[in-house]
Design an enzyme around this catalytic site. Sequence first.
Site, PDB file in Angstrom:
ATOM      1  CB  SER A 250      -0.937  -0.059   1.206  1.00 57.93           C
ATOM      2  OG  SER A 250      -2.053   0.751   1.027  1.00 57.93           O
ATOM      3  CG  ASP A 477      -6.498  -2.668  -3.609  1.00 60.09           C
ATOM      4  OD1 ASP A 477      -7.078  -1.906  -2.814  1.00 60.09           O
ATOM      5  OD2 ASP A 477      -5.355  -3.114  -3.426  1.00 60.09           O
ATOM      6  CG  HIS A 505      -5.481  -2.754   0.411  1.00 63.92           C
ATOM      7  ND1 HIS A 505      -5.000  -2.142  -0.722  1.00 63.92           N
ATOM      8  CD2 HIS A 505      -4.763  -2.235   1.441  1.00 63.92           C
ATOM      9  CE1 HIS A 505      -4.054  -1.291  -0.399  1.00 63.92           C
ATOM     10  NE2 HIS A 505      -3.880  -1.338   0.903  1.00 63.92           N
TER      11      HIS A 505
END
Length: 535
Positions: A250, A477, A505
């Site tokens: 991320s 996502d 995610h």
Amino acid sequence: MKGGPGRVPAPVAGSPSGYRVGVKPRSAALCATSLALALVLGACSVPPKQQTPTDDVATGGTSQGTGESGPEGFEDFYGQTLAWEDCGAGWECSTARAPLTWDDPDAGEIELALKRLPATGDRIGSLLTNPGGPGASGVDFIGDAAQMIGDPVKAAYDLVGFDPRGVGSSTPVVCLDDAAKDEALSTEYDVPDGEAGLEERRAGYREWADACAENTGALLASVDTQSAARDMDLLRAVLGDETLAYLGYSYGTQLGATYAGLFPDRVGRLVLDGAIDVTLSAEETSEQQAVGFENALRAYVEDCQAGGSCPLRGDADAGMSQIRDLLDRAKENPLPTDSDRRVTQTLAFYGIAVTLYNDLSWPVLTQALTEAIDEGTGNTLLYLADFYNDRNADGSFATNSAEAFRAVGCLDGRQDTDPQTMEAQRERLETEAPTMGSFFAYGALTCADWPHPVVEQEFDVNGAGAAPIVVIGTTNDPATPYVWAQGLAKTLDSGVLVTWEGEGHTAYGRSNACVSDAVDAYLVEGTVPEDGLTC
């Protein structure tokens, strides 16, 4: 990313870029009884010289560094020796010294907390990890990550988690006290009606910013991503690695891409999962992420309605409208709970959004919506919102992730605070993402009165000269939309795209053998996946 877990879903009305991305540093499968959110993490070969074996590094209680002098003036930092102490269950902990600012070696120093699990086999180096945010603790995360990283990787690498500057057990950003923070994170704002309405919202963010300046001091000006990437090079050197091996999820992909831009010749094997397109503006990232959450919520609704006990009636459009109606009702009449707290619209949004990070969380969202729609209560939504905010039952907060998220984001980039520009963006958001879009509006105000300016970009976004870098994207996502992975892989000169066709995610550690085998082979053997591999 122009701004920031953070960690997890977008803060209501306002991160600098409109979103928080990352993974929750807590593990466990979701179930209706415990309500423990599942951890979401997210041809050719790298030449051997890109990851030099350093078998003598992890012997005994100290780390022998590479012997590099580092940038001029910072020789003492690069020359330090790390002392490791047993911190339970085979883990070792240490603290590194880093400069307060990389602009002035004499300005003072800060501490960086580290935790590692020594390699179980023939060691080839250290694998640094970052769970996202900005603001998520790598020290907290690494224990859970170790359960999901492949055995071949754990045999070959010391797994190293660290708290970036400003985060957690490192020298932290400090802002509001717990009571004021609790109030700020649940505050509701109406759609601004003229400049007076905008000023009311801006004043709330200003209070947070002023508290950060007062309680954090000089560090607040130097918690930007570029400084954290320079810290990561320092850690590489003192851990004894000639090149960096890194697994970033991320926001951690932004940190990794920044490292590649600053130190392309020191890139070893980098995996960037749940990727962020570093070329996008803050406005673009905010709008694209709103659509990502809208799409993820629709996927949930369709799955829920295909089951046997869904509180959402009719087709998917009708189900999305019912969720929006619930959010609007919570604004007018916050949902009661078994405690003295009520679920505001802000908290209801957090509670819904956090479950979209992993489709294993969807049954708990169904439970929360059933309570809210059929019974008019918000116990599960409140639990989920507190989980997102790292709020303990007694009103204290387990981490400073929200503080660090804003501090890093406001130094990395900002949106235009012109009222007409913000209003035009709100209209676009509500058109493109009718259910979730409004919660991404007016994010520009978060940093409008931040006490320090945006840090000037000093790195090459293309990472020219770096070894092959693996970029992973998940097709649905919510937090880091798939187009961002496509964008980052294209932007990086050596980017190689791996796609997981899935929900939620990130991918490595929660997807399938196709992804994990490709990542493990790359990290351990240096075998670069085929560009465009789809799993």
